[in-house]
Write a protein that holds these residues in place. Structure first.
Motif, mmCIF file in Angstrom:
data_model
loop_
_atom_site.group_PDB
_atom_site.id
_atom_site.type_symbol
_atom_site.label_atom_id
_atom_site.label_comp_id
_atom_site.label_asym_id
_atom_site.label_seq_id
_atom_site.Cartn_x
_atom_site.Cartn_y
_atom_site.Cartn_z
ATOM 1 N N LEU A 1 -2.048 26.949 68.718
ATOM 2 C CA LEU A 1 -1.004 27.879 69.141
ATOM 3 C C LEU A 1 -0.366 28.556 67.930
ATOM 4 O O LEU A 1 -0.119 29.777 67.945
ATOM 5 N N LEU A 2 -0.121 27.799 66.888
ATOM 6 C CA LEU A 2 0.472 28.376 65.676
ATOM 7 C C LEU A 2 -0.471 29.380 65.025
ATOM 8 O O LEU A 2 -0.042 30.441 64.570
ATOM 9 N N VAL A 3 -1.761 29.062 64.975
ATOM 10 C CA VAL A 3 -2.731 29.996 64.395
ATOM 11 C C VAL A 3 -2.773 31.289 65.200
ATOM 12 O O VAL A 3 -2.845 32.389 64.637
ATOM 13 N N LEU A 4 -2.702 31.162 66.522
ATOM 14 C CA LEU A 4 -2.746 32.350 67.386
ATOM 15 C C LEU A 4 -1.456 33.167 67.326
ATOM 16 O O LEU A 4 -1.471 34.370 67.559
ATOM 17 N N SER B 1 0.940 35.025 61.524
ATOM 18 C CA SER B 1 0.046 35.752 60.630
ATOM 19 C C SER B 1 0.581 35.633 59.207
ATOM 20 O O SER B 1 1.748 35.297 58.994
ATOM 21 N N GLY B 2 -0.286 35.911 58.244
ATOM 22 C CA GLY B 2 0.128 35.785 56.854
ATOM 23 C C GLY B 2 0.292 34.332 56.460
ATOM 24 O O GLY B 2 -0.272 33.425 57.079
ATOM 25 N N TRP B 3 1.109 34.078 55.428
ATOM 26 C CA TRP B 3 1.262 32.708 54.933
ATOM 27 C C TRP B 3 1.871 31.742 55.942
ATOM 28 O O TRP B 3 1.586 30.537 55.891
ATOM 29 N N PRO B 4 2.730 32.194 56.904
ATOM 30 C CA PRO B 4 3.263 31.216 57.870
ATOM 31 C C PRO B 4 2.183 30.525 58.709
ATOM 32 O O PRO B 4 2.436 29.471 59.290
ATOM 33 N N LEU C 1 -11.230 29.281 64.589
ATOM 34 C CA LEU C 1 -9.892 29.848 64.541
ATOM 35 C C LEU C 1 -9.750 30.831 63.384
ATOM 36 O O LEU C 1 -9.143 31.897 63.529
ATOM 37 N N LEU C 2 -10.305 30.489 62.228
ATOM 38 C CA LEU C 2 -10.225 31.391 61.093
ATOM 39 C C LEU C 2 -11.009 32.691 61.362
ATOM 40 O O LEU C 2 -10.600 33.766 60.968
ATOM 41 N N SER C 3 -12.146 32.556 62.070
ATOM 42 C CA SER C 3 -12.912 33.740 62.438
ATOM 43 C C SER C 3 -12.116 34.632 63.367
ATOM 44 O O SER C 3 -12.125 35.858 63.266
ATOM 45 N N TYR C 4 -11.385 33.996 64.308
ATOM 46 C CA TYR C 4 -10.578 34.752 65.261
ATOM 47 C C TYR C 4 -9.488 35.521 64.526
ATOM 48 O O TYR C 4 -9.202 36.659 64.799
#
Length: 200
Positions: free
Chosen positions: A159-162, A165-168, A197-200
């Motif tokens: 959820l946090l990755v989605l 954005s950026g450093w947060p 997730l990184l690809s997304y």
């Protein structure tokens, strides 16, 4: 997390949460009728960790981030999550299972938030309802197995990755780390999940 779900949808999500909580708390001290040896190990060692900072043998503690040396490998951190619930009270099935009920309820809310993020409010409500009545999900929330803890932390990280954005986005890393140490069976998930997730 749920602020973006407003008005009637928010009330429905709260209703689903209350319904899910009822299904998970009703006769929690009686159903299931017993407790397995793996669950009992987590409960006894959580009590010992609360009282002494180490397991019942006095030779290991969860903060070492190693598995207990004297048995079949188990996750490293569940003892810490159970300890505040079982430590101050007498042993009971209700106290042993309560942290997993709470973790499961939080998981439902996180899945609602993810579905809202990826789709819309209607899909989020359906996802929450399905999670609240899913028999397998209800069963796991009424046991003291470590799986629900890892699943919760993986989903919070997702959820946090989605959402960020950026450093947060790095705020997701501690959740993935805790998930990694919360269930030995999901350790293999971290590499493909991170890649996707990184690809997304």
């Amino acid at each position: 997390m749920l602020k973006r779900i407003r008005g009637r949808s928010f009330v429905v999500v709260i209703g689903i949460g209350c319904f899910a909580l009822f299904l998970r708390l009703f006769l929690l001290d009686k159903i299931p009728a017993g407790i397995s040896h793996d669950e009992l190990d987590y409960v006894f060692n959580a009590k010992a960790v609360y009282l002494t900072g180490s397991d019942v043998t006095g030779t290991w503690n969860p903060l070492s981030l190693t598995t207990p040396p004297y048995e079949v490998p188990k996750a490293e951190l569940p003892y810490l999550f159970i300890a505040p619930f079982i430590g101050p009270f007498n042993f009971s099935l209700f106290a042993a299972r309560l942290p997993f009920v709470i973790a499961n309820l939080l998981l439902i809310l996180v899945i609602v938030a993810i579905a809202k993020k990826l789709f819309d409010s209607k899909t989020a409500i359906i996802a929450g309802l399905l999670m609240s009545i899913n028999p397998w999900n209800i069963y796991f929330s009424r046991t003291s197995y470590d799986t629900p803890l890892a699943v919760l932390f993986y989903y919070v990280g997702m959820l946090l990755v989605l959402s960020l954005s950026g450093w947060p986005i790095l705020l997701a890393v501690p959740f993935f780390a805790v998930a990694f140490f919360s269930y030995i069976g999901t350790k293999l998930v971290i590499v493909p999940l991170s890649t996707i997730l990184l690809s997304y």
